[in-house]
Scaffold this active site. Structure first.
Site, PDB file in Angstrom:
ATOM      1  N   ASP A 148       0.870  -1.172   0.000  1.00  0.00           N
ATOM      2  CA  ASP A 148       0.000   0.000   0.000  1.00  0.00           C
ATOM      3  C   ASP A 148       0.911   1.227   0.000  1.00  0.00           C
ATOM      4  OD1 ASP A 148      -2.413   1.631   0.540  1.00  0.00           O
ATOM      5  OD2 ASP A 148      -3.240  -0.263   1.275  1.00  0.00           O
ATOM      6  N   ASP A 198      -3.120   4.694  -2.261  1.00  0.00           N
ATOM      7  CA  ASP A 198      -4.214   5.243  -1.475  1.00  0.00           C
ATOM      8  C   ASP A 198      -4.608   6.637  -1.988  1.00  0.00           C
ATOM      9  OD1 ASP A 198      -5.715   4.832   1.137  1.00  0.00           O
ATOM     10  OD2 ASP A 198      -4.737   6.730   1.596  1.00  0.00           O
ATOM     11  N   GLU A 208      -6.184   3.991  -6.122  1.00  0.00           N
ATOM     12  CA  GLU A 208      -7.493   4.136  -5.484  1.00  0.00           C
ATOM     13  C   GLU A 208      -7.991   5.540  -5.772  1.00  0.00           C
ATOM     14  OE1 GLU A 208      -9.727   3.963  -1.189  1.00  0.00           O
ATOM     15  OE2 GLU A 208      -7.988   5.202  -1.535  1.00  0.00           O
ATOM     16  N   HIS A 256     -11.034  -3.140   2.895  1.00  0.00           N
ATOM     17  CA  HIS A 256     -10.973  -2.766   4.315  1.00  0.00           C
ATOM     18  C   HIS A 256     -11.816  -1.536   4.630  1.00  0.00           C
ATOM     19  CE1 HIS A 256      -8.241  -0.141   2.282  1.00  0.00           C
ATOM     20  NE2 HIS A 256      -8.145   0.622   3.345  1.00  0.00           N
ATOM     21  N   ASP A 257     -12.360  -0.873   3.616  1.00  0.00           N
ATOM     22  CA  ASP A 257     -13.196   0.313   3.833  1.00  0.00           C
ATOM     23  C   ASP A 257     -14.678   0.036   3.622  1.00  0.00           C
ATOM     24  OD1 ASP A 257     -11.012   2.010   4.308  1.00  0.00           O
ATOM     25  OD2 ASP A 257     -10.742   2.366   2.159  1.00  0.00           O
TER      26      ASP A 257
HETATM   27  C1  GLO Z   1      -9.575   4.901   1.572  1.00  0.00           C
HETATM   28  C2  GLO Z   1      -8.413   4.348   2.312  1.00  0.00           C
HETATM   29  C3  GLO Z   1      -8.692   4.482   3.768  1.00  0.00           C
HETATM   30  C4  GLO Z   1      -7.815   5.453   4.483  1.00  0.00           C
HETATM   31  C5  GLO Z   1      -7.734   6.816   3.884  1.00  0.00           C
HETATM   32  C6  GLO Z   1      -6.651   7.618   4.515  1.00  0.00           C
HETATM   33  O1  GLO Z   1      -9.771   5.916   1.089  1.00  0.00           O
HETATM   34  O2  GLO Z   1      -8.239   3.048   1.882  1.00  0.00           O
HETATM   35  O3  GLO Z   1      -8.654   3.274   4.469  1.00  0.00           O
HETATM   36  O4  GLO Z   1      -8.364   5.626   5.750  1.00  0.00           O
HETATM   37  O5  GLO Z   1      -7.521   6.772   2.537  1.00  0.00           O
HETATM   38  O6  GLO Z   1      -5.406   7.102   4.184  1.00  0.00           O
END
Ligand code: GLO
Length: 583
Positions: A97, A207, A266, A349-350
């Site tokens: 990541d 990310d 992402e 994971h989100d």
């Molecule tokens: C989604 C990410 C998330 C993080 C964010 C800050 O946007 O996968 O899990 O919390 O990006 O890094």
């Protein structure tokens, strides 16, 4: 081969919840290494590891204080080397990541930046003086440079008392945004990426990477009704220099190391037009992007904590629109040419667990529901991502009160809304549906205590259904969700028509069938693969008036058009089973 990832399946590991090797209640890198045979059995090609870097863990590692070290919670750099070696020995790759829209406020760069207004690293972050407001002291709420809210509640600006300026943080106050306009920042990031690639990693999941180019000057943005803040979203996504930055990254980091690398960006708020720009092979930016339109269908007018049921036809047609937009085009002189590439996912994971969000997690239905969702996603064109536990059909968990949550997004949201006068019980009733903590409960390895995840106290409670849903009862067991995923992954490796064939959504308006036809012109003639998935309980009517065959015939498709096709999944039939089409 340069684009090996077109045939690949990626598996995401969220390290703190995967497997704990030392009994401290947190998953760790040796825990992952101890489970490599499991991943090998599943057949995935790549592991994407969520952040394991040194971090104060404010956002579970998405707040990084040292990019070139491993957090002691997860192990050491030597553990990381062993993980990479173990993956490579089994023919799998590792994608890290990459979180470079922001660092932790405890990163040495930020510590130096905030040490004084004249610090050499001051400009590595985004600082602004307070807005002058009659009757308000500089730094007081209301004097922020813009009206933006952060993704994790509260304003997107934090006041630094010592130097008398605000810094921008689109996420938590402990995640200050880097200033990508500064070439030294970009150089430092590229050097760090090269260091990891040279250590053996095979690529990056980036990310919120489409947030790195902001639109200047930073200015207030419209505030929706009932909203405390302007979103600032339009000023930070897909900004004016984003393609320049990604092309530069490609030139500096990826081009000199061709062959093995996978890059996925992402990108909240990315459109299909923009995705073509990010992933067009000739443009040399990224291999693929994660987009959010399909998961966004579950958000109501008040956002993710105001959930709405997902409409099946909307979901089908949304995914199909991405298939169509990124499909290959005829090349001059014959053949087809790739113009972009999709990532395919239900879970990460989100996101809450797919079987609870898009499927049916009732104990009587969840197994077939998980398998149906898997077949549907894997029938699309693109690179599928499997999130840990998805291959077991893990569901959302049960929350009884705010003390069960661990994620700062959920917890901050609750307190902010309660402070605004919202009813706590109503909030607690809405939050379980989409909270990120649903994805973060420990992987259910067995029916032993804490699902075999740890011998200690897990950092977040195991979902209560671990006795029924776990790996030990599924690996090697015919009909299990795990074996279904294994079969789908093998099919992508073995069948070019699944990896590369043209995609067609059939009977798009049908309220309970999801029908996909994949077709590929091969040396031996046309190959076809047909998926018919029944969505929802009850029997799918096939023949007769109003039946599926009639709906397909109305689109000009007679049974003969697909009678030679492989059928992935038939109504009510959960198995991946090659067979003949309808007659
Ligand atoms: C989604 C990410 C998330 C993080 C964010 C800050 O946007 O996968 O899990 O919390 O990006 O890094």
């Amino acid at each position: 081969q340069e684009d090996w990832w077109r045939h690949a399946v990626v598996y995401q590991v969220y390290p703190r919840s995967f497997a704990d090797s030392n009994g401290d209640g947190y998953g760790d890198i040796p825990g992952i290494t101890s489970r490599l045979d499991y991943l090998d059995a599943l057949g995935v090609d790549v592991v994407w590891l969520s952040p394991a870097y040194r971090s104060p863990q404010d956002d579970n590692g998405y707040d990084i204080s040292d990019y070139q070290d491993i957090d002691p919670l997860f192990g050491t750099l030597e553990d990381m080397d062993a993980l990479i070696a173990g993956l490579h020995e089994r023919g799998m790759r590792l994608v890290m990541d990459l979180v470079v829209n922001h660092t932790s406020d405890e990163h040495a760069w930020f510590v130096e930046a905030r040490s004084s207004r004249t610090s050499a690293k001051r400009d590595w972050y985004i600082w602004r003086p307070a807005r002058q407001v009659e009757g308000l002291a500089p730094g007081a709420p209301g004097t922020e440079p813009t009206n933006w809210g952060s993704a994790f509640s509260g304003p997107a600006w934090a006041w630094d008392e010592a130097t008398g300026e605000f810094y921008l943080h689109l996420f938590s106050t402990k995640q200050p945004d880097l200033n990508w306009e500064n070439p030294e920042v970009r150089r430092a990031v590229y050097d760090m990426m090269a260091w990891w690639l040279d250590r053996g990693v095979d690529g990056f999941r980036m990310d919120v990477i489409n947030f790195i180019s902001k639109t200047y000057p930073l200015a207030d943005s419209p505030r929706g009704e009932g909203q405390l803040y302007g979103s600032g979203f339009d000023a930070v996504v897909n900004g004016p220099r984003i393609h320049e930055f990604l092309a530069e990254m490609h030139r500096e980091v990826f081009a000199p190391r061709p062959g093995h690398i996978l890059t996925v960006g992402e990108m909240p708020g990315v459109s299909t037009e923009q995705a073509l720009l990010y992933t067009g092979p000739q443009r040399a930016e990224l291999d693929m992007v994660f987009q959010f339109e399909h998961v966004g269908l579950a958000d109501g007018p008040g956002g993710k904590f105001d959930p709405v049921p997902v409409d099946l036809v909307a979901l089908k047609t949304n995914l199909a629109s991405w298939q169509e937009a990124l499909a290959p085009a005829p090349r001059e002189g014959g053949g087809l040419e790739e113009r972009g590439w999709n990532s395919l996912y239900w879970d990460n994971h989100d996101q809450p667990r797919a079987v609870s969000r898009f499927g049916d997690d009732d104990p009587a239905w969840r197994r077939i529901s998980a398998k149906t969702l898997a077949s549907i996603l894997h029938a699309h064109r693109g690179t599928p991502y499997v999130y840990q536990g998805e291959e077991l059909g893990m569901t959302n968990t049960v929350f009884t009160g705010i003390e069960d949550y661990r994620d700062l997004e959920s917890i901050n949201h609750f307190h902010e809304r309660v402070e605004q006068g919202d009813d706590p019980d109503a909030l607690l009733a809405a939050m379980p549906v989409n909270s990120r903590d649903n994805a973060r409960t420990p992987v259910q390895w067995s029916d032993a205590e804490h699902a075999g995840f740890t011998t200690g106290e897990p950092w977040i409670a195991v979902a209560p259904n671990y006795r029924e849903i776990n790996a030990a009862s599924q690996v090697g067991v015919a009909g299990s969700v795990f074996e279904h995923y294994r079969a789908l992954i093998a099919l992508r490796h073995d069948e070019d028509v699944l990896a590369l064939g043209a995609f067609r959504l059939l009977a798009a308006d049908h309220p309970s069938a999801w029908v996909v036809l994949r077709e590929l012109e091969g040396p031996g003639g046309a190959e076809q693969l047909l998926l018919i998935a029944q969505c929802g309980r009850g029997d799918l009517a096939l023949s007769g008036a109003g039946g599926l065959w009639e709906a397909l015939a109305a689109e000009g498709l007679e049974a003969g058009d697909w009678s030679g096709a492989e059928v992935l999944l038939r109504a009510g039939d959960p198995e991946v089973r090659p067979g003949s089409g309808p007659t």
